[in-house]
Each structure stands twice: as C-alpha cells, then as structure tokens.
Design a protein around this motif. Structure first.
Motif, PDB file in Angstrom:
ATOM      1  N   UNK A 163    -129.149 -16.349 -41.415  1.00  0.00           N
ATOM      2  CA  UNK A 163    -127.828 -16.232 -41.979  1.00  0.00           C
ATOM      3  C   UNK A 163    -126.865 -17.211 -41.317  1.00  0.00           C
ATOM      4  N   UNK A 164    -125.825 -17.618 -42.048  1.00  0.00           N
ATOM      5  CA  UNK A 164    -124.854 -18.552 -41.479  1.00  0.00           C
ATOM      6  C   UNK A 164    -123.960 -17.826 -40.483  1.00  0.00           C
ATOM      7  N   UNK A 165    -123.742 -18.441 -39.349  1.00  0.00           N
ATOM      8  CA  UNK A 165    -122.933 -17.818 -38.311  1.00  0.00           C
ATOM      9  C   UNK A 165    -121.636 -18.595 -38.122  1.00  0.00           C
ATOM     10  N   UNK A 166    -120.800 -18.069 -37.231  1.00  0.00           N
ATOM     11  CA  UNK A 166    -119.560 -18.737 -36.830  1.00  0.00           C
ATOM     12  C   UNK A 166    -118.571 -18.908 -37.979  1.00  0.00           C
ATOM     13  N   UNK A 167    -118.502 -17.920 -38.851  1.00  0.00           N
ATOM     14  CA  UNK A 167    -117.485 -17.961 -39.911  1.00  0.00           C
ATOM     15  C   UNK A 167    -116.121 -17.707 -39.278  1.00  0.00           C
ATOM     16  N   UNK A 168    -115.136 -18.567 -39.553  1.00  0.00           N
ATOM     17  CA  UNK A 168    -113.787 -18.322 -39.037  1.00  0.00           C
ATOM     18  C   UNK A 168    -113.252 -16.981 -39.539  1.00  0.00           C
ATOM     19  N   UNK A 169    -112.435 -16.357 -38.742  1.00  0.00           N
ATOM     20  CA  UNK A 169    -111.899 -15.042 -39.075  1.00  0.00           C
ATOM     21  C   UNK A 169    -110.712 -15.183 -40.026  1.00  0.00           C
TER      22      UNK A 169
END
Length: 208
Positions: free
Chosen positions: A1-7
């Motif tokens: 899964x893609x990580x480090x999505x900005x909040x």
C-alpha cells in the motif's frame, strides 16, 4: 500500500492508464513542475501529492495502471491493487476522482479488452468510483488529435454506460481537454461543480 500520505482532509485524485498524460495535466493544473513526465509509460510509480496550500487540501497523481514497458505483470497488478486500496481508504476525503483517458485511443483500447471475462481497466475504474460514491470526472485528453470529436465522445459515454449525447454530461462528468496545449478549462469547470456540490467553495480558487 502507498504510505506517507499527507494529512489532508480533502483531495482530488487523478487516475488512468500509463502514458495518458496525467502528470502533464497535473503540471498544467497546478503550475508546479515537479511531476515526472516522459515518453516511457509508468514513470509515476508512487502517488505524487501536491499539498502546497494552507487549506487542508491536495491534488494527488496516482500511478498509471495497465501496460508499462519493462514492468513485469505481477508488479503491474500490485500497483493497480494499491491504487484501489488508496481510493477505498480515503474515499471520504476525495471530493472528485479524475479518470484521465487518451481521447485518440481509448475506444480501441476498451473494445480490444472487452470480453466475457474481462472488463477494461478504464471502465472498471469508472464503475469502481461509482460504487464508492466518489464523484468521477472523465478527462478525455489529447482531444487536439481527434477529428470526429462528438462521435468519439458519444462512443466513450456508450462504453461507460452513460447515455449519449456526451453534452448532457459536460461540466460534470465528461471533460474534453488537451493538457499539452494548456486547454483544460472543461476539467476546471467540472471540478468547480464538484467543489460547490461538496460545499467547499473555499477551494474554487485552485481551479480558476
């Protein structure tokens, strides 16, 4: 899964096959030159988040799906799965999903992959967004290379299960554009519609 999505609590995602011009479109829409583009399909492998604004909002360029030169099938399927999971996980914050297709080749590609066991990727993605109640905009790119404009757009509506003529979906679902030529006003119009529907007029400045 893609990580480090900005909040961020609101976003617009861009999805589509490899090499349909998503990254060029993102660059045109945002004025930001940090998106990788190239003739080789599959340049974008992870999400590109453009979260420059003070508002809790971002544009997200998701990797292309489908055929990618030099990328083995298992990896291609994993990327597609990651895209699906990303949209599912963040559906509540996605104000619109822009499905970018190549106006010149999309009908041939869809028809080539249509059989009893397989739904073409573009059609499958459109239905998937509908199921999640994520507003879908079909950005039909490279329209400067299309001669039979109305016929092509009507055929695309037919393949997506939208009744032609295409004009009835203009400004909301179907946006004929040419990102390379900077002709993206129909997409901005559709985004303005969905921002307003979501009661987020504060975001209209991003699609002036």
């Amino acid at each position: 899964m893609f990580e480090n999505r900005p909040n961020r609590d609101a976003e617009v995602v861009f999805v589509g096959r490899s090499n349909v011009g998503k990254s060029t479109l993102m660059r045109e829409l945002t004025g930001h030159s940090g998106f990788n583009t190239g003739k080789k399909p599959g340049v974008t492998r992870k999400p590109n988040h453009f979260d420059w604004a003070a508002e809790s909002f971002m544009f997200t360029d998701l990797p292309g799906f489908g055929f990618m030169s030099g990328v083995e099938e298992g990896r291609r399927e994993q990327i597609k799965t990651n895209i699906v999971h990303y949209i599912e996980d963040n559906a509540d914050s996605i104000l619109a999903a822009v499905l970018v297709v190549d106006g010149k080749s999309v009908i041939d590609i869809i028809d080539r992959h249509t059989n009893d066991e397989e739904i073409p990727h573009d059609v499958e993605m459109f239905y998937f967004l509908e199921e999640l109640d994520v507003p879908a905009i079909v950005a039909v790119n490279k329209m400067d290379k299309v001669d039979d404009r109305d016929e092509r757009l009507n055929d695309l509506c037919d393949r997506l299960g939208l009744f032609p003529p295409w004009e009835q979906w203009e400004g909301e679902v179907v946006a004929p554009i040419s990102a390379k030529r900077g002709s993206i006003e129909p997409l901005k119009e559709a985004l303005r519609f969905h921002f307003h529907e979501a009661k987020r007029d504060d975001l209209l400045k991003f699609v002036k």
